[in-house]
Design a protein around this motif. Structure first.
Motif, short mmCIF file in Angstrom:
data_model
loop_
_atom_site.label_atom_id
_atom_site.label_comp_id
_atom_site.label_asym_id
_atom_site.label_seq_id
_atom_site.Cartn_x
_atom_site.Cartn_y
_atom_site.Cartn_z
N LEU A 1 0.79 -1.28 -0.11
CA LEU A 1 0.13 0.13 0.07
C LEU A 1 0.93 1.41 0.18
O LEU A 1 0.54 2.35 -0.65
CB LEU A 1 -0.99 -0.06 1.21
N ARG A 2 1.91 1.36 0.71
CA ARG A 2 2.88 2.33 0.66
C ARG A 2 3.69 2.65 -0.85
O ARG A 2 3.67 3.89 -0.95
CB ARG A 2 3.83 2.40 1.92
N LEU A 3 3.81 1.66 -1.54
CA LEU A 3 4.43 1.73 -2.67
C LEU A 3 3.50 2.11 -3.73
O LEU A 3 3.69 3.18 -4.58
CB LEU A 3 5.02 0.45 -3.11
N GLU A 4 2.34 1.60 -3.96
CA GLU A 4 1.32 1.70 -4.86
C GLU A 4 -0.01 2.64 -4.62
O GLU A 4 -0.50 3.19 -5.58
CB GLU A 4 0.97 0.40 -5.50
N GLN A 5 -0.20 2.75 -3.33
CA GLN A 5 -1.43 3.44 -3.03
C GLN A 5 -2.73 3.51 -4.05
O GLN A 5 -3.04 4.42 -4.57
CB GLN A 5 -0.93 5.17 -2.88
N PRO A 6 -3.26 2.48 -3.90
CA PRO A 6 -4.19 1.90 -4.80
C PRO A 6 -5.80 2.28 -3.98
O PRO A 6 -6.52 1.40 -4.25
CB PRO A 6 -4.10 0.38 -5.05
N TYR A 7 -5.64 3.42 -3.67
CA TYR A 7 -6.90 3.93 -2.72
C TYR A 7 -8.17 4.06 -3.52
O TYR A 7 -9.07 4.26 -3.07
CB TYR A 7 -6.53 4.92 -1.95
N ASP A 8 -8.03 4.17 -5.03
CA ASP A 8 -8.92 4.59 -5.77
C ASP A 8 -9.47 3.35 -6.43
O ASP A 8 -10.17 3.39 -7.57
CB ASP A 8 -8.82 5.66 -6.81
N CYS A 9 -8.99 2.11 -6.09
CA CYS A 9 -9.21 1.02 -6.87
C CYS A 9 -10.28 0.04 -5.75
O CYS A 9 -9.77 -0.19 -4.72
CB CYS A 9 -8.10 0.15 -7.13
N ALA A 10 -11.37 -0.45 -6.28
CA ALA A 10 -12.23 -1.45 -5.73
C ALA A 10 -11.22 -2.75 -5.47
O ALA A 10 -10.73 -3.37 -6.11
CB ALA A 10 -13.42 -1.90 -6.53
N LYS B 1 -3.96 -3.41 -7.51
CA LYS B 1 -3.97 -3.11 -9.12
C LYS B 1 -3.01 -4.48 -9.84
O LYS B 1 -2.07 -4.62 -9.36
CB LYS B 1 -3.19 -1.98 -9.41
N SER B 2 -3.88 -5.29 -10.31
CA SER B 2 -3.50 -6.46 -10.70
C SER B 2 -2.38 -6.13 -12.00
O SER B 2 -1.56 -6.85 -12.23
CB SER B 2 -4.51 -7.41 -11.37
N GLU B 3 -2.61 -4.91 -12.50
CA GLU B 3 -1.44 -4.44 -13.65
C GLU B 3 -0.36 -3.86 -13.12
O GLU B 3 0.30 -3.58 -13.85
CB GLU B 3 -2.27 -3.56 -14.55
N GLY B 4 -0.18 -3.82 -11.66
CA GLY B 4 0.89 -3.26 -11.20
C GLY B 4 1.56 -4.04 -10.28
O GLY B 4 1.34 -5.36 -10.34
#
Length: 206
Positions: free
Chosen positions: A148-157, A161-164
């Motif tokens: 979470l700290r690296l990608e911060q996918p907070y706008d993703c259900a 992020k599977s693409e990341g």
């Protein structure tokens, strides 16, 4: 609408992920926010929620631009029948990922294509089954925190992020269209655009 005249295409979304996917078709399009309340109805199943919202988003924009071909989409993550929304905050993302450890989450991604001038409305829902790793194989609290700290996918259900980098949290993906998990099922979208009068390859721009 002739085969040689490319209709105006509008993506009823401001999602950068859906915009990037639609750009793969090399078709000119614009984006407009649909301004739709995304709150679920009481007792509404995740799949039905995704379908309803995709249609509502497309119609909201189509009513303002009846000659355009409008694409609406919505994705709902489903954990044992419970919808998981966008976490928007770090603590909520942590809670989501902890709940999904060792579980299979169903991602319902709906797409609607509407052109009111042609009296055309089509809606479809794609399903992607995503199995997350368990606590011993890649989803410890420390690994969740690092992700979470690296990608911060907070706008993703579903908070991944599977693409990341989120792919490192996953044990398995089962689907008919990998783009559905990103947010717009492009195989079905192509079929629906053709049905709405869009010539895909002859209309594409370099």
């Amino acid at each position: 609408m002739s085969d040689t005249a490319l209709p105006r295409i509008i993506l009823a979304s401001t999602s950068p992920y859906r915009r990037e996917l639609l750009q793969r078709l090399h078709l000119p399009f614009e984006t407009i926010s649909p301004q739709v309340d995304e709150a679920p109805f009481a007792g509404e199943q995740p799949r039905n929620l995704a379908r309803r919202l995709a249609r509502a988003k497309a119609l909201a924009v189509a009513e303002q631009h009846p000659d355009a071909v409008v694409i609406g989409s919505d994705q709902v993550a489903d954990l044992h029948g419970k919808p998981l929304g966008k976490p928007m905050q770090h603590d909520r993302a942590v809670a989501q990922l902890r709940a999904m450890r060792g579980q299979t989450v169903v991602f319902h991604t709906a797409v609607a294509v509407v052109c009111l001038a042609r009296q055309h409305t089509e809606v479809d829902v794609s399903q992607v089954n995503v199995t997350f790793r368990d606590i011993d194989t890649g989803m410890s609290d420390a690994e969740i925190e690092a992700y979470l700290r690296l990608e911060q996918p907070y706008d993703c259900a579903g908070s991944a992020k599977s693409e990341g980098l989120g792919i490192a949290l996953l044990a398995r993906i089962q689907n008919d269209d990998p783009t559905a998990l990103i947010g717009l099922p492009m195989i079905k979208t192509c079929s629906m655009l053709r049905a709405a009068g869009v010539s895909l390859l002859t209309g594409a721009r370099a």
